[in-house]
Write an enzyme that holds these catalytic residues in place. Sequence first.
Site, PDB file in Angstrom:
ATOM      1  N   GLU A   1     -11.237   0.188  -3.276  1.00 54.32           N
ATOM      2  CA  GLU A   1     -10.627   0.517  -2.062  1.00 54.32           C
ATOM      3  C   GLU A   1      -9.156   1.316  -2.728  1.00 54.32           C
ATOM      4  OE1 GLU A   1      -9.317  -2.758   0.275  1.00 54.32           O
ATOM      5  OE2 GLU A   1      -8.034  -3.665  -1.422  1.00 54.32           O
TER       6      GLU A   1
ATOM      7  N   ASP B   1       0.915  -1.211  -0.183  1.00 51.62           N
ATOM      8  CA  ASP B   1      -0.057   0.071   0.136  1.00 51.62           C
ATOM      9  C   ASP B   1       0.846   1.445   0.048  1.00 51.62           C
ATOM     10  OD1 ASP B   1      -2.255  -1.811   0.383  1.00 51.62           O
ATOM     11  OD2 ASP B   1      -2.110  -1.633   2.572  1.00 51.62           O
TER      12      ASP B   1
HETATM   13  O1  FUB Z   1      -3.151  -3.455   3.469  1.00 52.49           O
HETATM   14  C1  FUB Z   1      -4.584  -3.804   4.009  1.00 52.49           C
HETATM   15  C2  FUB Z   1      -5.757  -3.400   3.026  1.00 52.49           C
HETATM   16  O2  FUB Z   1      -5.337  -4.380   1.881  1.00 52.49           O
HETATM   17  C3  FUB Z   1      -5.361  -2.052   2.446  1.00 52.49           C
HETATM   18  O3  FUB Z   1      -6.156  -1.109   3.356  1.00 52.49           O
HETATM   19  C4  FUB Z   1      -6.148  -2.407   1.294  1.00 52.49           C
HETATM   20  O4  FUB Z   1      -6.052  -1.114   0.444  1.00 52.49           O
HETATM   21  C5  FUB Z   1      -5.415  -3.533   0.601  1.00 52.49           C
HETATM   22  O5  FUB Z   1      -4.338  -3.093  -0.062  1.00 52.49           O
END
Ligand code: FUB
Length: 345
Positions: free
Chosen positions: A244, A31
């Site tokens: 997301e 991320d």
């Molecule tokens: O790293 C945890 C979660 O996985 C992140 O918040 C999302 O965007 C995904 O990458």
Amino acid sequence: MPEDSIDHINFDELNKKAISQPLVKHIYTADPSAHVFNGKIYIYPSHDIDAGEAFDDLGSHFAMEDYHVISMDTINAEAIDNGVTLHAKDVPWVHQQMWAPDAAHKDGKYYLFFPAKAHDGIFRIGVAVSDSPIGPFTPQPEAIKGSFSIDPAVFEDEDGNYYMYFGGIWGGQLQRWRTGTFNAEQPESPTAHLPKDDEPALLPYVAKMTDDLLEFAEKPKEIEIVDENGNLLLAGDNDRRFFEAAWMHKYNGTYYFSYSTGDTHYICYATGDNPYGPFTYQGRILNPVVGWTSHHSICEVEGKWYLFYHDSSLSKGVTHLRSVKVAEITYDKEGKINTLNPYKD
Ligand code: FUB
């Protein structure tokens, strides 16, 4: 490339075909939110660990506990891990799962924004402050008032305003906020509260930040992502709808809102003429990587544009053990981003 299709992968071959290699290999990182502060590149990633949690569709296996900052003098320089910069045990409101962070710089101070589950099991977004881009960061005792869900990305506009973009469905809990308050009644299920396939998809949020960057200056607003006819993308449009990993950057005066489509594993983008949108879907920035998740940032370094992203190639496909990478992106004459394939054919 979802986890159920990796059994046949020869990772040695795949890594030879990869367009880039992990920036650091001694820890797992994911991320990546990249920024240039004072002429140097700083990457604010999640710090992946194997906490022994079983894989589920709520992301319980992403049980991260702290943050590191990675720095690079130039885009080709060695990536330096500056060590633990904030730990969950030092944040009074945090219970677990320190997910994807971002950072901002204002008036000589550096701000780390991070989502985590509070003691009631609800994701909130917090802020921690430092005099240095590598920390250590001192957390605010409480989460940002009115914050919810995950994946904050803080964008500094040219007029000096800062905006936080955020949200994530399934494990990111956005679907539980459909009525404006957290739905604690229904069972914790990644898909129970989602719209039907022919209804508009859930939307990410944006809020302008206060001058001190510690709170929202306004109630978060939904960001509309529409197709070429101006219609909201539908919940069943899994190849294009928001899941997301929000990010905002500006290129030639246009606002580029980019995000992950989650269960279809694309990084996509939509463009608009102001920070609140609406944003019109334009296409894919990155095709699927090895690992379930895809998450990125886009940053200009010395006149070139780079995609910071992650994959699970170093861990040979383990979903929650990812590695941050970087590759250059290019735009065509109309400002469209040319899609990257993370592994050459
Ligand atoms: O790293 C945890 C979660 O996985 C992140 O918040 C999302 O965007 C995904 O990458």
